[in-house]
Design an enzyme around this catalytic site. Structure first.
Site, PDB file in Angstrom:
ATOM      1  N   HIS A  52       0.856  -1.199   0.000  1.00 15.66           N
ATOM      2  CA  HIS A  52       0.000   0.000   0.000  1.00 15.66           C
ATOM      3  C   HIS A  52       0.886   1.241   0.000  1.00 15.66           C
ATOM      4  CE1 HIS A  52      -3.360   2.628   0.615  1.00 15.66           C
ATOM      5  NE2 HIS A  52      -2.779   3.149   1.679  1.00 15.66           N
ATOM      6  N   ASP A  70       1.116   5.194  -0.099  1.00 14.92           N
ATOM      7  CA  ASP A  70       0.513   6.517   0.027  1.00 14.92           C
ATOM      8  C   ASP A  70       1.370   7.551  -0.704  1.00 14.92           C
ATOM      9  OD1 ASP A  70      -1.641   5.793   1.777  1.00 14.92           O
ATOM     10  OD2 ASP A  70      -0.148   5.530   3.365  1.00 14.92           O
ATOM     11  N   HIS A  97      -5.976   9.813  -0.103  1.00 12.11           N
ATOM     12  CA  HIS A  97      -6.705   9.753   1.164  1.00 12.11           C
ATOM     13  C   HIS A  97      -5.904  10.214   2.390  1.00 12.11           C
ATOM     14  CE1 HIS A  97      -4.926   5.754   0.345  1.00 12.11           C
ATOM     15  NE2 HIS A  97      -4.589   5.819   1.608  1.00 12.11           N
ATOM     16  N   ASP A 117      -7.871   1.715   1.935  1.00 15.40           N
ATOM     17  CA  ASP A 117      -7.457   2.552   3.065  1.00 15.40           C
ATOM     18  C   ASP A 117      -8.321   3.794   3.309  1.00 15.40           C
ATOM     19  OD1 ASP A 117      -5.852   3.055   5.263  1.00 15.40           O
ATOM     20  OD2 ASP A 117      -4.392   4.233   4.150  1.00 15.40           O
TER      21      ASP A 117
END
Ligand SMILES: [Zn+2]
Length: 1081
Positions: free
Chosen positions: A125, A127, A511, A239
């Site tokens: 994941h 970001d 996000h 997420d």
């Protein structure tokens, strides 16, 4: 960059916020105050008689078939509002919610064990900014992950990987060799590397607007398709903190048929699990066909890290994460699989898989194997692969376990379950609604981030609006360049500028970006990127407007047109440029970025008042002169705001000339009345009328502002709204509507979490100077507190602009000590809505009914009743609806009957333990914008799950969120045409052009024009007068005058699939509520 430098040295005027930092005397005063207007009316009338304004209303007729009020939710569809009613929100162990698993002995060892297929899905994941900036993450981690991926997937021929964030993949790809690119191609082709979602980022779902969600998806999908020739089939949104009902629509129409979501309320997960509904077809409330439905999988446990994906026991799962990197805390704990431990280990994992599988109806589960920024060390690839291979071999060799474990992708999973879907093992569930608010733990509601860092939420809206406007104008310039056969020289530079702006806005949808949940220094990085996008968009808009107005005869770059609104630095709000009327004539260029005729008053800031304004027909137009204050009570002698009426065709441009003159201008000085101070300093040369408070009134007499349609009353003591009066049919109708500012005090709030000590308390301190500025075109009330500047303006317009109150707040939490405070703007009305029920938009696309949280009575918990608002929220009873349009995303709630509140900022000292590691203390002076309207139904219908705005509300929202774009130039050249009118006939009122932009290949070559159109839903039964869009056909052909018939195709949302070729631009077919995409080539 060049553009920004150019503007930095200019004198800028911040007409709103400049007054905030000033300390002034409060002179409390209770004399008789004259009611405004009384002495003024004659003068005003004379002026208006002499200077009549022309308004053209062409009307709009509602076709009965377009009304969307006559449908209901089928019984067998799970409505998320009802789901909450039957959910047990009581927690179990340690504040956590439990899921209803089968008994282990039955699930794993029962007599009727069904075969179980387990698909291990390695993932990472990523970001694009959070604790570090996007560049830091890329350079320190992401590029290594991708380097290692190619090597290791080449080595381990049955290993797989999935990738979601195209922002990173695209960047890495640019610097790869031909050989590596070929290897990646092979991986994608073989299905071992799956691109999931394929958007630029994994967007937040609460605060984002669908315009930019689609935009970043088009950018990502276009790149993925061009690079690999594939179309993503599943979305992967693991997420974001809560999930919106708009995303399934967008994913489905982008060609995806499956989606995975992660963070929904743990209590809700429990209920869905109990109803065997962790997988369902997500339907739109308003859609009766199943063409909008998409299969959605809810990841059952708390998070997407392996600790929470193998099964219910996070301590057991943690032992199956084999990453073992020296120096990391887990280094000494992780035990690789050995001959000695495999029997026990495999059994433990088998049991977790079986328990997880008991939550689903079919015999397949997928187990994500990864976490944030995983696989950045090359050893991890070997550690995970080798240990899992051992486990797989062992488990698959146990016939009594009836299990098959293998590596795979999300696509593999959905393919497999869709094969069983035909069987009775996969009953079809259907669900409508959304999943807000999100909670991962008792007392932890993630409703704070809806309002965290409002400065940036507003900033991104301005960038989105401006970028969309410039993309549209650029597309029109391109089409006219062909049509006129005139070279559009700026075309060379535009692609890079636009691409950079799209990418920089796209990243902000991430996000941890628009949510306000990054570290403060990362926020600055985002802000710099947003500023670049803001400037680039303006650069393109100026050039396109210049090209269209001069037919390419002027090719200055940057153009001669300068933006009227600029941001000097990324830390400051947009500020008006001071425009100097000249003898030769300064031109103001106004561009309407919507598909509807706009008749409205606009304002600009000027440095003199001795001038005339001429419109594009070179007819003199009158203007109102408003004061700009240098302090609470002192009027600036060199700067003025002027207000004048414009009428601009759909996507059209109108120019106005400001020319100094020696005679009396056709202007009207506004009248200034000051309350709560005896001081009003106006230079003797200024002709503002004054109504100073004298000792002859009382403060109970309301301030009244009015136009021909409505009036509003304000309390002189604080300048806050108190009443709304409608004047229809010679009758007046009064609605009690009080506005107030309050604040919550934190007892555990942070960037994500909202946890107040109790009800909101008073926020306003002292008595403000209240100023009333009154004139023929607009009247406003301004309250000047030390930390808050609040203004409410009413335009004296007979159309829609005169049917709403424009509200603007500038809040500076640093001026007063507001630590651990969360201020709100609350509206208290006489609307008799069901307690706690209201409606919010979902990403600007549709509207959903909100209820009090089922536990509200028990806990009196305010935080549970907060919901995200992107553009609009309203409360209603059977007769009346009060709507607040917002120019930025907020958290909002209706805590009592008749109330509606918006959180407007948050300053929080402490971290809320969700990984950020810091509070929110970088608050900036933040300007927020709203419009307030009241409407009455002709018939009353009870709605609770979803509804629609009125058509008027849809158009009013365009005033706020897609304002007329203003530019100016001191050069008054004859080469510049007075106007540009591409669409003589506006598009129907319910048609909204979501985007119109050039598609670019990776080498920035042109790849057609993307046109995305939404036919907005609206509720009938409201007045539809004042709407100026008589058309019924969606005819955009005049925007593309040179385009041959038949070179337009209808496509999927992101243009990857052609649905219909040879579409007629003169009559595009867009059914109500739907979004349709076209490519013009
Ligand atoms: Zn994330």
């Amino acid at each position: 960059m060049r553009l920004r430098m150019k503007f930095r040295h200019r004198v800028v005027v911040m007409s709103v916020a400049g007054t905030l930092a000033v300390v002034y005397l409060f002179l409390m005063y209770t004399g008789l105050l004259p009611k405004i207007f009384s002495s003024h009316e004659d003068k005003l009338k004379k002026f208006m008689d002499k200077n009549p304004l022309s308004f053209s209303f062409k009307g709009w007729k509602v076709n009965a078939g377009q009304c969307r009020a006559d449908f209901s939710v089928p019984k067998d569809v799970i409505a998320t509002q009802d789901l909450a009613e039957r959910t047990d929100f009581n927690t179990y162990v340690n504040g956590l919610y439990n899921l209803p698993h089968a008994e282990l002995k039955d699930a794993a060892y029962g007599p009727n064990l069904r075969p179980l297929s387990v698909i291990i899905v390695p993932h990472s994941h990523l970001d694009p900014g959070w604790l570090e900036t996007v560049d830091e993450y890329y350079n320190r981690k992401v590029k290594f992950i991708l380097d290692h991926m190619v090597r290791k997937l080449h080595l381990y021929q049955d290993m797989t990987f999935i990738w979601a964030e195209i922002i990173f993949f695209h960047r890495w790809w640019e610097s790869q060799s031909k050989l590596i690119k070929e290897q990646v191609h092979d991986l994608v082709k073989s299905g071992r590397l799956e691109i999931v979602s394929g958007g630029w980022v994994m967007p937040d779902e609460a605060s984002t607007h669908y315009i930019s969600v689609i935009d970043q998806l088009i950018e990502g999908h276009q790149w993925v398709f061009e690079t690999f020739g594939i179309k993503p089939s599943s979305s992967w949104s693991i997420d974001p903190f809560g999930h919106s009902g708009t995303m399934p629509y967008l994913w489905k129409h982008s060609g995806m048929s499956n989606m995975v979501i992660g963070r929904i309320h743990q209590g809700t997960k429990g209920r869905l699990a109990l109803e065997k509904s962790l997988e369902f077809y997500w339907k739109q409330y308003w859609s009766s066909s199943n063409s909008d439905d998409i299969l959605c999988h809810v990841m059952p446990y708390m998070l997407y890290s392996l600790h929470h994906t193998c099964g219910p026991d996070k301590f057991i799962c943690a032992m199956f994460d084999f990453r073992k990197i020296p120096g990391e805390p887990e280094f000494s704990i992780i035990q690789p699989i050995t001959k000695e431990n495999i029997v026990n280990k495999a059994k433990e994992l088998y049991e977790q898989y079986r328990l997880k599988s008991s939550l689903f109806t079919h015999g397949t589960i997928f187990v994500p194997l990864g976490d944030d920024f995983r696989y950045d060390h090359i050893e991890e690839w070997d550690q995970q692969y080798e240990n899992y291979k051992k486990l797989m071999k062992y488990m698959n060799s146990k016939p009594e376990w009836k299990i098959n474990v293998k590596f795979g992708t999300i696509n593999d999973y959905f393919k497999e379950i869709k094969n069983t879907e035909m069987s009775s093992l996969f009953p079809k569930r259907e669900l409508s609604g959304d999943f807000f608010p999100y909670s991962d733990h008792d007392k932890a509601y993630w409703t704070g981030y809806f309002s965290t860092r409002p400065f940036d939420k507003r900033f991104s809206r301005e960038v989105e609006t401006r970028l969309r406007a410039s993309e549209i104008l650029h597309s029109i310039a391109l089409a006219y360049s062909d049509y006129w056969n005139v070279k559009y020289k700026f075309l060379q530079r535009a692609p890079r500028l636009l691409k950079e702006a799209r990418d920089n806005l796209g990243i902000f949808l991430h996000h941890d970006a628009i949510t306000g949940t990054s570290k403060a220094y990362v926020v600055e990085d985002y802000e710099e990127k947003l500023l670049l996008a803001y400037d680039n968009a303006m650069h393109v808009m100026g050039s396109a407007a210049q090209f269209l107005l001069t037919k390419g005869k002027l090719d200055n770059d940057p153009s001669i047109l300068e933006p009227e609104l600029t941001r000097a630095t990324y830390k400051q709000s947009s500020m008006h440029q001071k425009i100097s009327p000249t003898k030769e004539g300064t031109r103001i260029v106004l561009y309407n970025p919507t598909s509807h005729l706009r008749s409205e008053f606009v304002e600009v800031i000027v440095d003199s008042v001795e001038f005339q304004i001429k419109d594009s027909k070179r007819k003199e137009v009158p203007f109102q002169i408003n004061p700009v204050f240098v302090s609470g009570t002192e009027v600036d002698r060199t700067v003025f705001e002027i207000v004048f009426l414009t009428e601009i065709s759909a996507f059209g441009i109108e120019t106005y000339i400001l020319q100094t003159i020696n005679r009396t201008p056709k202007s009207f000085w506004s009248k200034i009345t000051i309350y709560n101070s005896e001081e009003l300093i106006i230079g003797p040369e200024l002709k503002f009328e004054q109504e100073r408070p004298r000792h002859r009134g009382n403060l109970n007499e309301a301030i009244l502002i009015e136009n021909s349609q409505i009036a509003a009353e304000f309390k002189p003591i604080n300048g806050l709204l108190d009443k709304w009066i409608e004047k229809a049919d010679n009758k007046t109708k009064v609605t009690k509507i009080m506005l107030d500012f309050k604040q919550y005090t934190s007892r555990g709030s942070g960037a994500y979490i909202f946890l107040p000590t109790g009800p909101a308390t008073n926020m306003l301190q002292g008595t403000p100077v209240v100023r009333v500025i009154e004139g023929p075109f607009c009247t406003e009330v301004q309250s000047v507190y030390v930390h808050l500047y609040h203004r409410v303006r009413l335009y004296h317009h007979p159309g829609l602009q005169g049917r709403q109150l424009f509200i603007q707040n500038a809040l500076n939490m640093f001026v007063l000590n507001m630590r651990d405070r969360e201020p709100i703007m609350r509206i208290l009305t006489s609307i008799n809505n069901e307690k706690g029920s209201f409606f919010t938009d979902e990403n600007g696309f549709q509207f959903i009914g909100r209820k009090r949280h089922p536990t509200d009575e028990q806990y009196q918990s305010i935080e549970r009743s907060y919901y995200p608002v992107t553009t609009m929220a309203f409360i209603e009873d059977g007769k009346t609806r009060v709507t607040v349009h917002t120019g930025q995303a907020h958290g909002a709630a209706s805590l009592e009957r008749g109330w509606l509140e918006f959180m407007i900022d948050r300053q929080l000292l402490y971290d809320d333990e969700r990984g950020l590691g810091e509070g929110i203390s970088d608050n900036k002076l933040t300007m927020t914008k709203y419009m307030l309207t009241i409407e009455h139904y002709d018939t009353s219908t009870f709605e609770d799950k979803f509804t629609f705005p009125s058509m008027q509300a849809n158009i009013i929202n365009e005033f706020l969120n897609h304002p007329i774009q203003k530019m100016y130039t001191p050069i008054n050249s004859e080469i510049v045409s007075p106007n540009f009118v591409p669409l003589k006939q506006p598009l129907p009122c319910d048609i909204f052009v979501v985007g119109m932009k050039s598609l670019y290949k990776a080498d920035l070559s042109f790849n057609g024009t993307s046109l995305v159109i939404h036919r907005k839903g609206f509720r009938c039964g409201y007045p539809s007068d004042g709407l100026q869009c008589p058309s019924t056909n969606v005819n955009v052909a005049p925007l593309f005058p040179g385009v041959l018939k038949g070179s337009v195709r209808e496509t999927s949302l992101t243009h990857l699939t052609t649905k219909q070729s040879k579409v007629n631009l003169e009559n595009l077919q867009v059914p109500p509520m739907e979004i349709k995409s076209f490519v013009i080539s």
